[in-house]
Design a protein around this motif. Structure first.
Motif, PDB file in Angstrom:
ATOM      1  N   PHE A   1     -37.843  20.602  30.348  1.00 26.55           N
ATOM      2  CA  PHE A   1     -36.721  20.595  31.286  1.00 26.55           C
ATOM      3  C   PHE A   1     -36.087  19.201  31.295  1.00 26.55           C
ATOM      4  CE2 PHE A   1     -38.877  24.386  32.513  1.00 26.55           C
ATOM      5  CZ  PHE A   1     -37.904  25.223  33.031  1.00 26.55           C
ATOM      6  N   GLN A   2     -35.197  18.990  30.341  1.00 22.36           N
ATOM      7  CA  GLN A   2     -34.509  17.705  30.188  1.00 22.36           C
ATOM      8  C   GLN A   2     -32.994  17.956  30.240  1.00 22.36           C
ATOM      9  OE1 GLN A   2     -36.547  14.731  29.847  1.00 22.36           O
ATOM     10  NE2 GLN A   2     -37.991  16.317  30.494  1.00 22.36           N
ATOM     11  N   TYR A   3     -32.546  18.505  31.364  1.00 19.25           N
ATOM     12  CA  TYR A   3     -31.174  18.984  31.446  1.00 19.25           C
ATOM     13  C   TYR A   3     -30.157  17.913  31.805  1.00 19.25           C
ATOM     14  CZ  TYR A   3     -32.507  23.735  30.468  1.00 19.25           C
ATOM     15  OH  TYR A   3     -32.968  24.867  29.822  1.00 19.25           O
ATOM     16  N   GLU A   4     -30.581  16.788  32.330  1.00 18.92           N
ATOM     17  CA  GLU A   4     -29.638  15.684  32.522  1.00 18.92           C
ATOM     18  C   GLU A   4     -29.123  15.210  31.163  1.00 18.92           C
ATOM     19  OE1 GLU A   4     -29.325  11.136  34.333  1.00 18.92           O
ATOM     20  OE2 GLU A   4     -31.189  12.266  34.563  1.00 18.92           O
ATOM     21  N   THR A   5     -30.041  14.987  30.238  1.00 22.58           N
ATOM     22  CA  THR A   5     -29.653  14.566  28.891  1.00 22.58           C
ATOM     23  C   THR A   5     -28.858  15.650  28.182  1.00 22.58           C
ATOM     24  OG1 THR A   5     -31.539  13.074  28.654  1.00 22.58           O
ATOM     25  CG2 THR A   5     -30.526  13.884  26.618  1.00 22.58           C
ATOM     26  N   TYR A   6     -29.292  16.897  28.333  1.00 23.48           N
ATOM     27  CA  TYR A   6     -28.577  17.984  27.656  1.00 23.48           C
ATOM     28  C   TYR A   6     -27.126  18.074  28.120  1.00 23.48           C
ATOM     29  CZ  TYR A   6     -26.698  22.568  26.679  1.00 23.48           C
ATOM     30  OH  TYR A   6     -25.848  23.571  26.294  1.00 23.48           O
ATOM     31  N   VAL A   7     -26.908  18.123  29.424  1.00 22.03           N
ATOM     32  CA  VAL A   7     -25.548  18.346  29.936  1.00 22.03           C
ATOM     33  C   VAL A   7     -24.662  17.129  29.689  1.00 22.03           C
ATOM     34  CG1 VAL A   7     -24.141  18.840  31.968  1.00 22.03           C
ATOM     35  CG2 VAL A   7     -26.346  19.990  31.678  1.00 22.03           C
ATOM     36  N   SER A   8     -25.107  15.950  30.096  1.00 23.77           N
ATOM     37  CA  SER A   8     -24.233  14.785  30.118  1.00 23.77           C
ATOM     38  C   SER A   8     -24.123  14.068  28.783  1.00 23.77           C
ATOM     39  CB  SER A   8     -24.713  13.805  31.192  1.00 23.77           C
ATOM     40  OG  SER A   8     -24.527  14.369  32.470  1.00 23.77           O
ATOM     41  N   LYS A   9     -25.016  14.369  27.850  1.00 24.59           N
ATOM     42  CA  LYS A   9     -24.935  13.758  26.532  1.00 24.59           C
ATOM     43  C   LYS A   9     -24.722  14.793  25.437  1.00 24.59           C
ATOM     44  CE  LYS A   9     -27.445  10.743  23.309  1.00 24.59           C
ATOM     45  NZ  LYS A   9     -28.696   9.971  23.064  1.00 24.59           N
ATOM     46  N   GLU A  10     -25.635  15.755  25.322  1.00 22.54           N
ATOM     47  CA  GLU A  10     -25.582  16.686  24.201  1.00 22.54           C
ATOM     48  C   GLU A  10     -24.454  17.700  24.336  1.00 22.54           C
ATOM     49  OE1 GLU A  10     -30.260  16.598  22.847  1.00 22.54           O
ATOM     50  OE2 GLU A  10     -29.670  18.043  24.389  1.00 22.54           O
ATOM     51  N   LEU A  11     -24.302  18.316  25.494  1.00 21.00           N
ATOM     52  CA  LEU A  11     -23.251  19.319  25.656  1.00 21.00           C
ATOM     53  C   LEU A  11     -21.868  18.674  25.657  1.00 21.00           C
ATOM     54  CD1 LEU A  11     -22.336  22.221  26.102  1.00 21.00           C
ATOM     55  CD2 LEU A  11     -22.677  21.883  28.564  1.00 21.00           C
ATOM     56  N   VAL A  12     -21.697  17.585  26.391  1.00 20.93           N
ATOM     57  CA  VAL A  12     -20.410  16.883  26.386  1.00 20.93           C
ATOM     58  C   VAL A  12     -20.060  16.450  24.967  1.00 20.93           C
ATOM     59  CG1 VAL A  12     -19.223  14.773  27.120  1.00 20.93           C
ATOM     60  CG2 VAL A  12     -20.455  16.161  28.803  1.00 20.93           C
ATOM     61  N   GLY A  13     -21.048  15.961  24.230  1.00 15.73           N
ATOM     62  CA  GLY A  13     -20.812  15.560  22.845  1.00 15.73           C
ATOM     63  C   GLY A  13     -20.403  16.733  21.969  1.00 15.73           C
ATOM     64  N   PHE A  14     -21.044  17.883  22.169  1.00 16.96           N
ATOM     65  CA  PHE A  14     -20.699  19.084  21.402  1.00 16.96           C
ATOM     66  C   PHE A  14     -19.263  19.518  21.690  1.00 16.96           C
ATOM     67  CE2 PHE A  14     -20.136  23.666  21.236  1.00 16.96           C
ATOM     68  CZ  PHE A  14     -20.633  24.001  19.986  1.00 16.96           C
ATOM     69  N   ILE A  15     -18.888  19.547  22.952  1.00 15.83           N
ATOM     70  CA  ILE A  15     -17.536  19.978  23.326  1.00 15.83           C
ATOM     71  C   ILE A  15     -16.499  19.016  22.762  1.00 15.83           C
ATOM     72  CG2 ILE A  15     -15.960  20.349  25.260  1.00 15.83           C
ATOM     73  CD1 ILE A  15     -17.982  22.613  24.886  1.00 15.83           C
ATOM     74  N   ASP A  16     -16.729  17.717  22.887  1.00 14.88           N
ATOM     75  CA  ASP A  16     -15.764  16.744  22.378  1.00 14.88           C
ATOM     76  C   ASP A  16     -15.660  16.788  20.854  1.00 14.88           C
ATOM     77  OD1 ASP A  16     -15.004  15.878  24.854  1.00 14.88           O
ATOM     78  OD2 ASP A  16     -16.121  14.006  24.799  1.00 14.88           O
ATOM     79  N   LYS A  17     -16.750  17.107  20.186  1.00 19.64           N
ATOM     80  CA  LYS A  17     -16.731  17.171  18.723  1.00 19.64           C
ATOM     81  C   LYS A  17     -16.008  18.405  18.217  1.00 19.64           C
ATOM     82  CE  LYS A  17     -19.785  17.349  14.675  1.00 19.64           C
ATOM     83  NZ  LYS A  17     -21.199  17.366  14.210  1.00 19.64           N
ATOM     84  N   ASN A  18     -16.148  19.509  18.910  1.00 18.70           N
ATOM     85  CA  ASN A  18     -15.657  20.789  18.394  1.00 18.70           C
ATOM     86  C   ASN A  18     -14.357  21.282  19.021  1.00 18.70           C
ATOM     87  OD1 ASN A  18     -17.899  21.935  16.494  1.00 18.70           O
ATOM     88  ND2 ASN A  18     -19.008  21.071  18.245  1.00 18.70           N
ATOM     89  N   TYR A  19     -13.860  20.586  20.039  1.00 17.42           N
ATOM     90  CA  TYR A  19     -12.642  21.027  20.710  1.00 17.42           C
ATOM     91  C   TYR A  19     -11.681  19.855  20.883  1.00 17.42           C
ATOM     92  CZ  TYR A  19     -15.116  25.346  21.724  1.00 17.42           C
ATOM     93  OH  TYR A  19     -15.812  26.523  21.599  1.00 17.42           O
ATOM     94  N   LYS A  20     -10.446  20.208  21.117  1.00 23.29           N
ATOM     95  CA  LYS A  20      -9.362  19.232  21.285  1.00 23.29           C
ATOM     96  C   LYS A  20      -9.336  18.798  22.748  1.00 23.29           C
ATOM     97  CE  LYS A  20      -5.304  20.897  20.615  1.00 23.29           C
ATOM     98  NZ  LYS A  20      -4.128  21.498  19.955  1.00 23.29           N
TER      99      LYS A  20
END
Length: 275
Positions: free
Chosen positions: A107-126
């Motif tokens: 359960f490491q959801y702070e890192t997932y949401v604020s780093k990994e998910l934000v990074g995924f969205i910024d990489k794959n979307y405009k």
């Protein structure tokens, strides 16, 4: 005349749905938790031909998932169109509380949401790839999570909201698996004290976050929300707080999310015009 009106109605119906926002489910990957996690992504109808979009991240409550908000109020897709924003439905596990659990590596959801998910969205979307183009909100457990993440990551988010949020976890030591993420309050009081939103206000930098939160007057989290409002007022932290009729219900959140999107749209317009 009737035939003409019928044709006009059909044309308007077709145009309305031809320009509808796009709702997708995407699969992300968390390196920190070594697993795939789904997210809901809503893009406005003019996404392909227009400029970069700001993004609103929505965090579900305990027992929910990434589809909770679109299920509560499918019309949020229309607001994505109207405001030209992206909306991301986040999956935070059934009862993660959006912490990086110090006692459970799964359960490491702070890192997932604020780093990994934000990074995924910024990489794959405009997207607008800075804090002036990001807002985060949530309901119940997600309301706490949104405030917690935004306060701790003011370089990532520019605006934050909470709907019926559990913004002080300490009155509820035996609820919603929190003891599984932090240990029991009796054995680990220091973890509870430093991982509750109400104790993090000292971290908020001047003019760093646009803040809105609300709660129904019949909600079991109402008292802790009023106390948070009072603590912010005492510290001269600018914020909007709204107390409305209602309880901890789907009907309340379906209504509340509309106001949060409106608040964030106002923030995005002001923040990005000033750049």
């Amino acid at each position: 005349m009737k035939k003409y009106l019928l044709l006009l109605t059909c044309l308007l119906f077709t145009l309305t749905f031809a320009k509808a926002a796009k709702v997708d489910t995407v699969e992300t990957y968390s390196d920190v938790m070594k697993k795939k996690i789904k997210a809901l992504v809503i893009t406005p109808s003019n996404y392909e031909t227009s400029k970069e979009c700001p993004v609103v991240y929505l965090l579900h409550g305990a027992g929910g998932n990434y589809k909770q908000f679109i299920g509560l109020n499918p019309a949020i897709a229309n607001w994505a169109d109207q405001y030209h924003i992206m909306i991301v439905g986040v999956d935070g596990g059934v009862t993660s509380w959006y912490w990086d659990s110090p006692i459970d590596k799964d359960f490491q959801y702070e890192t997932y949401v604020s780093k990994e998910l934000v990074g995924f969205i910024d990489k794959n979307y405009k997207t607008i790839k800075n804090k002036t183009g990001r807002a985060i909100s949530g309901l119940s457990m997600g309301g706490h999570g949104a405030m917690y993440l935004a306060i701790r990551h003011q370089d990532v988010y520019g605006a934050v909201g909470s709907m019926s949020g559990g913004v002080d976890i300490r009155p509820f030591p035996n609820n919603w698996d929190m003891a599984k993420r932090l240990g029991t309050y009796a054995e680990n009081p220091e973890l509870w004290e430093k991982n509750t939103v109400t104790n993090l206000l000292y971290l908020i930098k001047p003019n760093s976050l646009a803040i809105t939160f609300d709660c129904g007057v019949d909600d079991f989290f109402y008292r802790v929300n009023v106390q948070l409002h009072e603590k912010m007022a005492d510290r001269n932290i600018p914020h909007d707080f709204t107390a409305r009729p209602g309880a901890h219900t789907s009907q309340y959140w379906a209504n509340s999310v509309v106001y949060h999107l409106m608040f964030f749209n106002t923030y995005f317009l002001k923040a990005n015009l000033q750049k």
